[in-house]
Write an enzyme that holds these catalytic residues in place. Sequence first.
Site, mmCIF file in Angstrom:
data_model
loop_
_atom_site.group_PDB
_atom_site.id
_atom_site.type_symbol
_atom_site.label_atom_id
_atom_site.label_comp_id
_atom_site.label_asym_id
_atom_site.label_seq_id
_atom_site.Cartn_x
_atom_site.Cartn_y
_atom_site.Cartn_z
ATOM 1 C CG ASN A 1 -0.303 -0.033 2.519
ATOM 2 O OD1 ASN A 1 0.686 -0.744 2.717
ATOM 3 N ND2 ASN A 1 -0.822 0.739 3.457
ATOM 4 C CE LYS B 1 8.071 -10.711 1.215
ATOM 5 N NZ LYS B 1 7.445 -10.289 -0.093
ATOM 6 C CG ASP C 1 2.951 -7.167 -1.537
ATOM 7 O OD1 ASP C 1 2.510 -7.815 -0.580
ATOM 8 O OD2 ASP C 1 2.453 -7.199 -2.678
ATOM 9 C CB SER D 1 -2.615 -8.583 7.971
ATOM 10 O OG SER D 1 -1.942 -9.836 8.029
ATOM 11 C CD GLU E 1 1.908 1.267 10.548
ATOM 12 O OE1 GLU E 1 1.086 1.188 9.617
ATOM 13 O OE2 GLU E 1 2.763 2.170 10.645
ATOM 14 C CB CYS F 1 -1.770 1.186 8.358
ATOM 15 S SG CYS F 1 -1.000 -0.115 7.384
ATOM 16 C CD GLU G 1 -6.751 -3.028 8.430
ATOM 17 O OE1 GLU G 1 -6.090 -1.986 8.381
ATOM 18 O OE2 GLU G 1 -6.256 -4.152 8.666
#
Length: 523
Positions: free
Chosen positions: A164, A187, A189, A239, A260, A294, A392
């Site tokens: 994101n 690493k 996404d 997540s 986070e 987030c 969420e």
Amino acid sequence: MTTTAPHPSPALDPALVSRLAALVTAAPDRPRQASYAPFTGDVVGEVPTCTADDVREAQRRARAAQAEWARRPLAERAAVMLRYHDLVLERQEQILDVAQAETGKARVSAFEELADVAMTARYYANTSARHLRPTRRQGALPVLTRTVEHHHPKGLIGVISPWNYPLTLAVSDAIPALLAGNGIVLKPDAQTPFTALIAVELLLEAGLPRELFQVVTGAGRDLGTPLIEGVDYLMFTGSTATGRIVAEQCARRLIGFSAELGGKNPMVVLADADLDRTVEGAVRACFSNSGQLCISVERMYVEDGIYDRFVPAFVERVERMKLAAGLTWEAEMGSLVSADQLDVVSRHVDDAVAKGARVLAGGKARPDLGPLFYEPTVLEGVTDDMELARGETFGPVVAISRVRDAEEAVERANDTEYGLNASIWTTPARGAELATRIQAGTVNVNEAYAAAWASHDAPMGGMKDSGVGRRHGREGILKYTESQTVAVQRGLPVGPMPGLPLDRYAKVMTAGLKALERAPFIR
């Protein structure tokens, strides 16, 4: 909903794609995996599908480079970050193009990322010496004990970053780790590798040693475990469910980690809020980055005294939002990032409507704009039996509720397993008092999220199920260090002196401790 005709994003320069893919640490025979453009579904580019062996090779290289990097004067390391700050701002058009190509976000949301990277680099370059310098501490015995706290790099830091905010979350956590003298294995996404890679390329251009910052690409389920098994500390953003798995793996190795995680962030609007300012702030709070943030707001609690004025004004403003695909600045909101994310948003909204929620704005996908567009959506009458109420959504959806007063608003804001971010709109003094009662790691008064996030000297992170540890500020760099206490004793020992009876020693120490309690210079 104000929309514009789609402007499909142009393909990235093949030479750029090839150059960035070459930064991945992978054996030459690895199969390739594609990154897709949310605006069109076209392939952005391909990177290697790394294996556990590639992760271990990346760790070996970064460890070999880390020792020399740690020996460099801190001023040299800081100079690299100041050059990086300048490069990020100078190359912003290319960086924004890559970020939009991979995420489908509006250009203004991509610019938020870029600005954050530059601000983080500047902040830590200018403050790391203060955070890391040896610090004199109170000794066991005044004058006789000289105690100093030192900070040494942990060694090798693993960073697992999400899709994101693939620019800032790939490097903004790595910047303080590098300044503290560590090496990095990142690493990113699988959806957004090129955004992370262009950020790393500019770090190398700024003067970072090539081997110090390694990148591996592939699925988290394949690379996460070997990454954790070979680092000395892990920074994870993602997540809550995955965060629990990461925490267990780090605990087995007895290494530190910071995470986070998820959020179901509330916004409180009280009757004394400035209506126009709050409406505009609510649009940013709920729909920046298409709600895939987030710290964005998914729950809104509006006091009865302003509800009937605020809600129509907010809905009218949402219906005027500009949605568009393309690399221009005209759009306020862009696309969702993937079909999976579109499915989650659609499922949450459809479930809520089927169970009685009312759609005040939006509520449907917009395939006419692009395959992954969904309208900014405002719902009323959301109840706890709806999936959207507590889970969420991570999309452009907000549930709005009427509350009697500030007390009910605070109570309902805290009625969640999450505690990442919150927003309160009222008078500054009242907001500052109420903010301390909200169970969230950051609380913004008369702002959506940016005031707290961009206060880089202050810690940022989540309470409850929203995370462990903090980024930003002193905590954001010291977590990448091992603290060491060096105590030098002069003259008298701390323990009994030779020949002194132990009972006499105890009496002398007791008298001394009582005297020290009254000594103002050691309080």
